[in-house]
Design a protein around this motif. Sequence first.
Motif, PDB file in Angstrom:
ATOM      1  N   VAL A   3       0.728  -1.038   0.038  1.00  0.00           N
ATOM      2  CA  VAL A   3       0.071  -0.008   0.040  1.00  0.00           C
ATOM      3  C   VAL A   3       0.930   1.186   0.089  1.00  0.00           C
ATOM      4  O   VAL A   3       2.087   1.105   0.004  1.00  0.00           O
ATOM      5  N   VAL A  51      -8.851   6.671   1.711  1.00  0.00           N
ATOM      6  CA  VAL A  51      -8.461   5.611   0.765  1.00  0.00           C
ATOM      7  C   VAL A  51      -8.960   6.037  -0.739  1.00  0.00           C
ATOM      8  O   VAL A  51     -10.093   5.905  -1.029  1.00  0.00           O
ATOM      9  N   PHE A  52      -7.973   6.392  -1.625  1.00  0.00           N
ATOM     10  CA  PHE A  52      -8.359   6.821  -2.955  1.00  0.00           C
ATOM     11  C   PHE A  52      -9.483   7.526  -3.010  1.00  0.00           C
ATOM     12  O   PHE A  52     -10.488   7.731  -3.827  1.00  0.00           O
ATOM     13  N   SER A  56     -12.500   7.699   5.116  1.00  0.00           N
ATOM     14  CA  SER A  56     -12.675   6.503   5.729  1.00  0.00           C
ATOM     15  C   SER A  56     -11.968   6.668   7.202  1.00  0.00           C
ATOM     16  O   SER A  56     -11.241   7.433   7.424  1.00  0.00           O
ATOM     17  N   LEU A  62      -7.450  -2.332   4.905  1.00  0.00           N
ATOM     18  CA  LEU A  62      -6.844  -2.161   3.367  1.00  0.00           C
ATOM     19  C   LEU A  62      -6.878  -3.308   2.565  1.00  0.00           C
ATOM     20  O   LEU A  62      -6.759  -4.305   2.929  1.00  0.00           O
ATOM     21  N   LYS A  63      -6.676  -2.933   1.301  1.00  0.00           N
ATOM     22  CA  LYS A  63      -6.499  -4.108   0.368  1.00  0.00           C
ATOM     23  C   LYS A  63      -5.234  -3.860  -0.537  1.00  0.00           C
ATOM     24  O   LYS A  63      -4.858  -2.501  -0.372  1.00  0.00           O
ATOM     25  N   ASP A  66      -4.122  -0.151  -2.011  1.00  0.00           N
ATOM     26  CA  ASP A  66      -4.838   1.036  -1.502  1.00  0.00           C
ATOM     27  C   ASP A  66      -3.781   2.162  -1.394  1.00  0.00           C
ATOM     28  O   ASP A  66      -2.566   2.027  -0.995  1.00  0.00           O
ATOM     29  N   ARG A  67      -4.171   3.220  -1.641  1.00  0.00           N
ATOM     30  CA  ARG A  67      -3.575   4.560  -1.291  1.00  0.00           C
ATOM     31  C   ARG A  67      -4.075   5.196  -0.113  1.00  0.00           C
ATOM     32  O   ARG A  67      -5.302   5.623  -0.331  1.00  0.00           O
TER      33      ARG A  67
END
Length: 87
Positions: A3, A51-52, A56, A62-63, A66-67
Amino acid sequence: MKVSVVYALPSEQVWLPINVPDDATVLTAIHQSKILEVFPDIDLQAQKVGVFGKVSPLTHELKNGDRVEIYRPLIWQPDDDDDDDDD
């Protein structure tokens, strides 16, 4: 998983790619990136994170890819130019 954690000021932008555990949260990534050491003025109690581009909670899981974004407060200041006709 990979990430990134990003933070932008008017004069400086930081993008920190990091590896985090599979169950990492936004807060985990922020702490692991050590961005709070670089920018000690960041206040996670007052500033929003996301996130993006989607706000959040710090507990958001997170995945991969993710940013994590830390949003700085945007403060508008009026110009010093006084347009009033008080003269």
